[in-house]
Design a protein around this motif. Structure first.
Motif, PDB file in Angstrom:
ATOM      1  N   GLY A 104       0.912  -1.205   0.117  1.00 23.74           N
ATOM      2  CA  GLY A 104      -0.040  -0.074   0.016  1.00 23.74           C
ATOM      3  C   GLY A 104       0.788   1.295   0.000  1.00 23.74           C
ATOM      4  N   LEU A 105       0.178   2.385   0.273  1.00 23.66           N
ATOM      5  CA  LEU A 105       0.746   3.816   0.250  1.00 23.66           C
ATOM      6  C   LEU A 105       1.480   3.867   1.398  1.00 23.66           C
ATOM      7  CD1 LEU A 105      -2.348   5.569  -1.527  1.00 23.66           C
ATOM      8  CD2 LEU A 105      -0.203   4.963  -2.383  1.00 23.66           C
ATOM      9  N   PRO A 106       2.406   4.793   1.456  1.00 26.03           N
ATOM     10  CA  PRO A 106       3.442   5.097   2.616  1.00 26.03           C
ATOM     11  C   PRO A 106       2.343   5.365   3.840  1.00 26.03           C
ATOM     12  CG  PRO A 106       4.234   6.437   0.950  1.00 26.03           C
ATOM     13  CD  PRO A 106       3.000   5.695   0.301  1.00 26.03           C
ATOM     14  N   LYS A 107       2.760   4.868   4.873  1.00 26.65           N
ATOM     15  CA  LYS A 107       2.050   5.137   6.206  1.00 26.65           C
ATOM     16  C   LYS A 107       2.964   5.755   7.261  1.00 26.65           C
ATOM     17  CE  LYS A 107       0.696   1.010   5.698  1.00 26.65           C
ATOM     18  NZ  LYS A 107       0.827   0.591   4.412  1.00 26.65           N
ATOM     19  N   SER A 162      11.871  -3.481  20.546  1.00 30.29           N
ATOM     20  CA  SER A 162      11.879  -2.488  19.354  1.00 30.29           C
ATOM     21  C   SER A 162      10.770  -2.312  18.449  1.00 30.29           C
ATOM     22  CB  SER A 162      13.160  -2.527  18.577  1.00 30.29           C
ATOM     23  OG  SER A 162      13.307  -3.663  17.826  1.00 30.29           O
ATOM     24  N   VAL A 163       9.724  -3.573  18.488  1.00 34.06           N
ATOM     25  CA  VAL A 163       8.856  -3.571  17.447  1.00 34.06           C
ATOM     26  C   VAL A 163       7.845  -2.244  17.818  1.00 34.06           C
ATOM     27  CG1 VAL A 163       6.904  -4.700  16.890  1.00 34.06           C
ATOM     28  CG2 VAL A 163       8.840  -5.869  16.712  1.00 34.06           C
ATOM     29  N   VAL A 164       7.369  -1.397  16.750  1.00 29.48           N
ATOM     30  CA  VAL A 164       6.733  -0.365  16.876  1.00 29.48           C
ATOM     31  C   VAL A 164       5.297  -0.576  17.392  1.00 29.48           C
ATOM     32  CG1 VAL A 164       8.140   0.730  15.309  1.00 29.48           C
ATOM     33  CG2 VAL A 164       5.993  -0.244  14.455  1.00 29.48           C
ATOM     34  N   LEU A 165       4.743   0.661  17.932  1.00 31.41           N
ATOM     35  CA  LEU A 165       3.151   0.695  18.175  1.00 31.41           C
ATOM     36  C   LEU A 165       2.052   0.484  17.281  1.00 31.41           C
ATOM     37  CD1 LEU A 165       3.498   3.942  20.241  1.00 31.41           C
ATOM     38  CD2 LEU A 165       3.615   1.767  21.036  1.00 31.41           C
ATOM     39  N   GLY A 166       2.579   0.686  15.761  1.00 29.72           N
ATOM     40  CA  GLY A 166       1.736   0.795  14.821  1.00 29.72           C
ATOM     41  C   GLY A 166       1.642   1.849  13.783  1.00 29.72           C
ATOM     42  N   TYR A 167       0.476   2.042  13.078  1.00 28.25           N
ATOM     43  CA  TYR A 167       0.478   2.994  12.160  1.00 28.25           C
ATOM     44  C   TYR A 167      -0.476   4.011  12.449  1.00 28.25           C
ATOM     45  CZ  TYR A 167       2.866  -0.559   9.122  1.00 28.25           C
ATOM     46  OH  TYR A 167       3.620  -1.456   8.538  1.00 28.25           O
ATOM     47  N   LEU A 168      -0.083   5.490  12.333  1.00 29.44           N
ATOM     48  CA  LEU A 168      -0.883   6.327  12.593  1.00 29.44           C
ATOM     49  C   LEU A 168      -2.267   6.451  11.932  1.00 29.44           C
ATOM     50  CD1 LEU A 168      -1.447   9.124  14.334  1.00 29.44           C
ATOM     51  CD2 LEU A 168      -0.056  10.311  12.402  1.00 29.44           C
ATOM     52  N   ASN A 215      -4.377   4.199  11.345  1.00 33.00           N
ATOM     53  CA  ASN A 215      -4.605   3.192  10.250  1.00 33.00           C
ATOM     54  C   ASN A 215      -4.759   2.097  11.224  1.00 33.00           C
ATOM     55  OD1 ASN A 215      -4.716   1.630   7.975  1.00 33.00           O
ATOM     56  ND2 ASN A 215      -3.505   2.916   6.782  1.00 33.00           N
ATOM     57  N   GLU A 216      -5.959   1.870  11.745  1.00 32.29           N
ATOM     58  CA  GLU A 216      -6.264   0.472  12.416  1.00 32.29           C
ATOM     59  C   GLU A 216      -5.940  -0.702  11.560  1.00 32.29           C
ATOM     60  OE1 GLU A 216      -9.738   1.006  14.626  1.00 32.29           O
ATOM     61  OE2 GLU A 216      -9.184   2.620  15.784  1.00 32.29           O
ATOM     62  N   ARG A 217      -6.579  -0.554  10.246  1.00 31.29           N
ATOM     63  CA  ARG A 217      -6.610  -1.905   9.592  1.00 31.29           C
ATOM     64  C   ARG A 217      -5.191  -2.210   9.176  1.00 31.29           C
ATOM     65  NH1 ARG A 217      -9.579  -2.502   3.414  1.00 31.29           N
ATOM     66  NH2 ARG A 217      -8.845  -4.602   3.128  1.00 31.29           N
ATOM     67  N   ALA A 218      -4.204  -1.280   8.739  1.00 30.37           N
ATOM     68  CA  ALA A 218      -2.838  -1.601   8.351  1.00 30.37           C
ATOM     69  C   ALA A 218      -2.071  -2.254   9.784  1.00 30.37           C
ATOM     70  CB  ALA A 218      -2.207  -0.427   7.879  1.00 30.37           C
ATOM     71  N   THR A 219      -2.506  -1.773  10.777  1.00 33.00           N
ATOM     72  CA  THR A 219      -1.805  -2.114  11.928  1.00 33.00           C
ATOM     73  C   THR A 219      -2.435  -3.560  12.481  1.00 33.00           C
ATOM     74  OG1 THR A 219      -1.716   0.036  12.991  1.00 33.00           O
ATOM     75  CG2 THR A 219      -1.691  -1.580  14.366  1.00 33.00           C
ATOM     76  N   ALA A 220      -3.538  -3.857  12.288  1.00 33.63           N
ATOM     77  CA  ALA A 220      -4.367  -5.063  12.459  1.00 33.63           C
ATOM     78  C   ALA A 220      -3.405  -6.058  11.558  1.00 33.63           C
ATOM     79  CB  ALA A 220      -5.546  -5.166  12.438  1.00 33.63           C
ATOM     80  N   GLU A 221      -3.448  -5.814  10.160  1.00 33.47           N
ATOM     81  CA  GLU A 221      -2.661  -6.593   9.281  1.00 33.47           C
ATOM     82  C   GLU A 221      -1.277  -6.754   9.439  1.00 33.47           C
ATOM     83  OE1 GLU A 221      -3.584  -4.596   5.452  1.00 33.47           O
ATOM     84  OE2 GLU A 221      -5.712  -5.470   5.747  1.00 33.47           O
ATOM     85  N   ALA A 222      -0.471  -5.937  10.162  1.00 34.35           N
ATOM     86  CA  ALA A 222       0.791  -6.100  10.290  1.00 34.35           C
ATOM     87  C   ALA A 222       1.243  -7.074  11.691  1.00 34.35           C
ATOM     88  CB  ALA A 222       1.704  -4.707  10.612  1.00 34.35           C
ATOM     89  N   PHE A 223       0.344  -7.447  12.360  1.00 39.30           N
ATOM     90  CA  PHE A 223       0.659  -8.248  13.490  1.00 39.30           C
ATOM     91  C   PHE A 223      -0.318  -9.778  13.443  1.00 39.30           C
ATOM     92  CE2 PHE A 223       1.618  -3.875  14.699  1.00 39.30           C
ATOM     93  CZ  PHE A 223       2.960  -4.029  15.065  1.00 39.30           C
ATOM     94  N   ILE A 224       0.498 -10.589  14.095  1.00 36.62           N
ATOM     95  CA  ILE A 224      -0.619 -11.948  14.113  1.00 36.62           C
ATOM     96  C   ILE A 224      -0.378 -12.183  15.713  1.00 36.62           C
ATOM     97  CG2 ILE A 224       1.524 -13.280  13.788  1.00 36.62           C
ATOM     98  CD1 ILE A 224      -0.499 -15.332  12.617  1.00 36.62           C
TER      99      ILE A 224
END
Length: 577
Positions: A213-216, A411-417, A419-428
C-alpha cells in the motif's frame, strides 16, 4: 519453533527504560552509554570538519528546546505530544539529531522526511503527521516552502539547518539563531513523565509502506529506539572487545530520515562514544576523501555504494582506506558474489550484513565479526525472538526451508498512525504473544560455528527497494492512472546494476490513443512521473505496453505473472540479472 539469539550474544543487562526520552537515555551514563569523558565528538561534518564535543551537543539540544518553546509557545508538560510535531526535511547535518531531540525535550514528536521527496510528497507527510513547524536546508528550500504552504505551516515556522559548506545566506531563522535565542532564556522545567510513558509515547513518525500500500506513518516510541540502540550495541560489543576497540570513527552518510541511518548510525554511534562523520549525500570522491581524512574505521552503507566502489576501482585505489576494518551493509541484501569481489579488493576488511525494517525500529538480526557467513544477514539481536511460517500459517521447524519471518522485540513499533486496518494486518497473535509479520521470506541455516543465521530470500510484500528506499507500486500506479495515455497499469521491480532494483511499468493504453506512436506516449508518461515523484521513484526500468493487466477474480493485480514474464524476456535477451 521459536528461534532465539545464539548463546554467545549478551543478554540485555536490564529491561530498556520505559519512562524517559531518547535524549535522556543518550546523555545519562546510568543507562550504560559510553562515559562522556571517554566519548569522541558525536557528530563531525565530513566536508568542513566542523564539530562539537558531546557536552556541547547536549547544550545545543537544550538551547534549541528553549528556543522552540519560546517560538512555538510549547511547554514540556503542557498539551498533547500531537500538538507539538515538527517535520525535518534536510540533508544530514551535525545538528540533525539535536533538532530531533530538542522537540522530545518538550514532549513533542519529530517526523523526518526523505530529502528526495517532491513538494507534493512532503506536503502529504506534513499534513499526515500534523507538523506545526519545519526544519529544512537551503538546497531544498523551494520544495520545503511549497510543501509548508500546502500544509498550512507559516514561513516564520520554517527554520534552516546550517550547512557550513553551503555559501547561500538564508533569510530564514537558522538553527544557530535559535540556539543563540535559547541561551538567553530561562531553564526549562523537567519533564514529568509517568511510569511507562516512554513505551506509549511516540518519538518519531517515520514513513513506510509496511507490507503493502501507500506510505503510512509508523509510530515509533521512545522505548522502541532505546531498546534497539541497546540491542545493536550490546550485540556488537562482543566483536569490538575481541578486536580491542573501545570507540571508533564511523561513517554517517545514510540519510537520518531513514530508520537505518536514524537508529543504527546516528543514535547507536553516539551512545557508544563513536564519532560519526556526517556526509550529506553519496558522492564517490567526497566519500573516499572523508574515509582518508578522518580515518574512518566502520563503514555503514547500502549495496549500491559497494557496487559503485567496485565499478570505480581505479578511483578507490587513489585513496588510503587502510583505516577501515569493518563494512556493514543493510537496507537491502548484498549478493555473496558482490561481497567476495569487494574482499578481493580489500582483503583485510570484515564485511557483514544486517536485517531490519522501519516497523522493527531497526535491527532484527546482524552479523558478528567472529561469525561471518557471506550472503546471510547474521543472527538475532538480543531480546529478539523469531518464527518462520508457511503460506498456511503453520510454523516451519526445519532449517533451509523458506517461509515468512515473524518477530518479537522490544523495538517493534506501536503501529500505524490513524490506520487501524494496516496495524491489524501487520501483526499476528498466538499463544506466544504478538508477532510482527515482516512480509519477508527467509531461510534459517547454521553457520560452521553452529549459530543460526537468517537469509532474506525474497520479499513477500510488493515493495520495490531502490538504493534502500521503499517504493510502493500502488502509489506509482495511482499516479500513472491520472495520465490520459494510461487505461490500466501495474508496476513491478526489475534488477539494476547501480540501484539494486528499479520500477518498471506495464501499461494498457486506451483505444483513443491507438493512432499515437508508442515512443511519444512512453516519453510523456516518463515525464509525468519525473515531474511529480522523487527521483528514486522514476520508471528507470522502462515502460512496456501490453494488452491486459493480469488480475485475480477479486481484482488484485497478479504482479507475480508480470515478474515471470520479465524474467523470461531477460533470459531470452541473455541478461545475467
Amino acid at each position: 519453533m521459536v528461534f532465539y539469539p545464539p548463546p554467545w550474544v549478551p543478554k540485555l543487562p536490564f529491561d530498556p527504560p520505559d519512562s524517559i526520552t531518547i535524549g535522556e537515555f543518550m546523555r545519562t551514563e546510568v543507562y550504560g552509554r559510553q562515559p562522556i569523558a571517554k566519548s569522541r565528538n558525536p557528530y563531525t561534518c565530513g566536508i568542513t570538519g566542523k564539530t562539537f564535543t558531546t557536552a556541547e551537543s547536549f547544550e545545543r539540544t537544550e538551547d534549541l528546546a528553549k528556543a522552540l518553546a519560546k517560538t512555538m509557545g510549547w511547554e514540556p508538560n503542557v498539551d498533547s505530544p500531537w500538538d507539538k510535531v515538527i517535520g525535518v526535511f534536510s540533508f544530514n547535518t551535525i545538528d540533525y539529531i539535536p533538532v530531533l531531540q530538542a522537540v522530545h525535550r518538550l514532549s513533542g514528536i519529530a517526523s523526518p522526511a526523505n530529502i528526495a521527496y517532491s513538494a507534493e510528497e512532503l506536503e502529504h507527510q506534513l499534513k499526515s503527521s500534523g507538523a506545526k513547524a519545519l526544519f529544512t536546508c537551503m538546497p531544498v528550500l523551494e520544495t520545503a516552502l511549497k510543501a509548508a504552504k500546502g500544509a498550512g505551516i507559516p514561513e516564520d515556522k520554517v527554520f534552516i539547518m546550517d550547512l557550513a559548506y553551503h555559501s547561500q545566506k538564508p533569510t530564514f531563522k537558522t538553527v544557530d539563531d535559535l540556539i543563540a535565542l535559547g541561551r538567553s532564556l530561562p531553564e526549562l522545567e523537567h519533564l514529568r513523565w509517568t511510569k511507562g510513558q516512554g513505551a506509549r509515547q511516540v518519538a518519531y513518525l517515520c514513513y513506510s509502506s509496511g507490507t503493502s500500500g501507500l506510505p503510512k506513518a509508523v509510530m515509533i516510541s521512545h522505548r522502541n529506539v532505546i531498546a534497539n540502540v541497546m540491542q545493536y550495541c550490546f550485540y556488537e560489543s562482543v566483536g569490538r572487545k575481541k578486536a580491542g576497540v573501545d570507540t571508533q570513527v564511523e561513517l554517517g552518510l545514510l540519510p537520518f530520515s531513514h530508520i537505518y541511518g536514524l537508529v543504527v548510525v546516528a543514535h547507536s554511534g553516539a551512545w557508544r562514544g563513536d564519532e560519526v562523520i556526517i556526509l550529506p549525500k553519496f558522492e564517490l570522491n567526497e566519500y573516499l576523501q572523508a574515509i582518508e581524512r578522518f580515518k574512518i574505521n566502520h563503514l555503514l552503507v547500502v549495496p549500491p555504494i559497494i557496487i559503485r566502489m567496485l565499478s570505480a576501482k581505479d578511483v578507490c585505489k587513489k585513496y588510503d582506506l587502510s583505516s577501515v576494518r569493518l563494512l556493514f551493509s543493510g537496507a537491502a541484501p548484498t549478493g555473496k558474489e558482490t561481497v567476495e569481489e569487494l574482499l578481493r579488493l580489500y582483503p583485510t576488511w570484515k564485511v557483514g550484513q544486517g536485517y531490519g525494517m522501519t516497523e522493527s525500529a531497526t535491527v532484527v538480526c546482524t552479523t558478528s565479526e567472529d561469525d561471518i557467513v557471506q550472503g546471510t544477514s547474521g543472527s538475532l539481536a538480543p531480546a529478539t525472538r523469531a518464527k518462520v511460517i508457511d503460506q498456511e500459517g503453520k510454523e516451519i521447524t526445519d532449517y533451509n526451508t523458506p517461509g515468512e519471518l515473524l518477530i518479537q522485540s522490544p523495538s517493534v513499533v506501536l503501529g500505524y498512525l490513524n490506520n487501524e486496518r494496516a496495524t491489524a494486518e501487520a501483526f499476528i497473535y498466538d499463544e506466544d504473544g504478538r508477532w510482527l509479520k515482516t512480509g519477508d521470506e527467509v531461510i534459517v541455516t547454521k553457520s560452521p560455528l553452529g549459530n543460526e543465521h537468517f537469509t532474506i530470500v525474497d520479499r513477500l510484500k510488493e515493495l520495490i527497494k531502490v538504493k534502500g528506499h521503499q517504493v510502493a507500486p500502488a502509489e506509482l500506479e495511482a499516479h500513472l492512472l491520472t495520465h490520459p495515455a494510461v487505461d490500466d497499469c501495474a508496476v513491478i521491480s526489475v534488477p539494476d546494476d547501480r540501484d539494486g532494483e528499479v520500477p518498471k511499468a506495464f501499461v494498457v493504453t486506451p483505444a483513443s490513443m491507438s493512432s499515437r506512436k508508442d515512443e511519444d506516449m512512453r516519453a510523456e508518461i516518463l515525464k509525468h512521473v519525473q515531474n511529480h515523484k522523487a527521483h528514486y521513484k522514476w520508471l528507470k526500468g522502462g515502460i512496456e505496453f501490453i494488452d491486459i493487466i493480469p488480475k485475480s477474480p477479486s481484482g488484485k493485480i497478479l504482479r507475480r505473472l508480470l515478474r515471470d514474464r520479465e524474467r523470461e524476456a531477460r533470459r531470452k535477451n541473455g541478461s545475467k540479472l
